[in-house]
Design an enzyme around this catalytic site. Sequence first.
Site, PDB file in Angstrom:
ATOM      1  N   TYR A  37     -42.720  55.630 105.366  1.00  0.00           N
ATOM      2  CA  TYR A  37     -41.433  55.464 104.817  1.00  0.00           C
ATOM      3  C   TYR A  37     -40.400  54.562 105.597  1.00  0.00           C
ATOM      4  O   TYR A  37     -39.697  53.792 104.839  1.00  0.00           O
ATOM      5  CB  TYR A  37     -40.882  57.021 104.822  1.00  0.00           C
ATOM      6  CG  TYR A  37     -39.420  57.159 104.498  1.00  0.00           C
ATOM      7  CD1 TYR A  37     -39.079  57.417 103.178  1.00  0.00           C
ATOM      8  CD2 TYR A  37     -38.381  57.335 105.338  1.00  0.00           C
ATOM      9  CE1 TYR A  37     -37.907  57.549 102.655  1.00  0.00           C
ATOM     10  CE2 TYR A  37     -37.021  57.495 104.889  1.00  0.00           C
ATOM     11  CZ  TYR A  37     -36.773  57.727 103.660  1.00  0.00           C
ATOM     12  OH  TYR A  37     -35.444  57.721 103.188  1.00  0.00           O
ATOM     13  N   SER A  52     -32.341  53.964 106.498  1.00  0.00           N
ATOM     14  CA  SER A  52     -32.644  55.137 107.155  1.00  0.00           C
ATOM     15  C   SER A  52     -32.843  54.820 108.812  1.00  0.00           C
ATOM     16  O   SER A  52     -33.329  53.712 109.005  1.00  0.00           O
ATOM     17  CB  SER A  52     -33.890  55.863 106.745  1.00  0.00           C
ATOM     18  OG  SER A  52     -34.382  56.725 107.871  1.00  0.00           O
TER      19      SER A  52
END
Length: 232
Positions: free
Chosen positions: A152, A139
């Site tokens: 995250y 990500s």
Amino acid sequence: MPVAIITGASKGLGRALAEALAARGWDLVLDARTAEVLKETAAAVAEHGTRLEALAGDVTDAAHRGALVAAARRLGGCRLLVNNASALGAEPLVRLAELPLDGLRRALEVNVVAALGLVQEALPLLRAAPDGAVITLSSDAAAEAYGTWGGYGASKAALDQLAAVLGEEEPGLRVWAVDPGDMATDLYAAAVPGDDGVRPEPGSVVPAFLRLLDERPPSGRFGASALLEGRR
């Protein structure tokens, strides 16, 4: 036929990638937590004529990871492992000051510990394959600082490092960490439920993953947008 294990495969990018590989003749082992959704996905993917095993379970469960690899072995081995299953740590996302530590532990357990555990379980099959490969889903939050994405992003940064080291330690394999970019997925909707911006469908980035499989560049971290544009 080549065999791939895909986690988090019942919807979103996992399902789109499963359908694309099935269309190319791959046999598949699919994982997801929700049995009913996984069953529907498996039925759709199986229309391509591929052999397929769909196992519902939690990737943090060592027994479930073992079952996934055993299923791949029954199909003939494992040429590709896609660690796509992910957890946010909080839904919706919150600032670090409010992030539940149990949520952070869950994100690390799913995104990092379970991913490595599955790699360890599958390594004998991957090493035995003529062109074994591992894909881990990264990500941009792993490399950039975005408010509320700290937990995250930290888990994905840790996964990136594991992938980089694995690529060094296993020169016979290809290990690719891939940042797919923003997509219209249930995961993003759960992370930021008030964001109604238009985002590409997961299927639109699948050609980036197929390019990796076709060209087999050295192990490393890649952005799907660059791969789609013909860059690396």
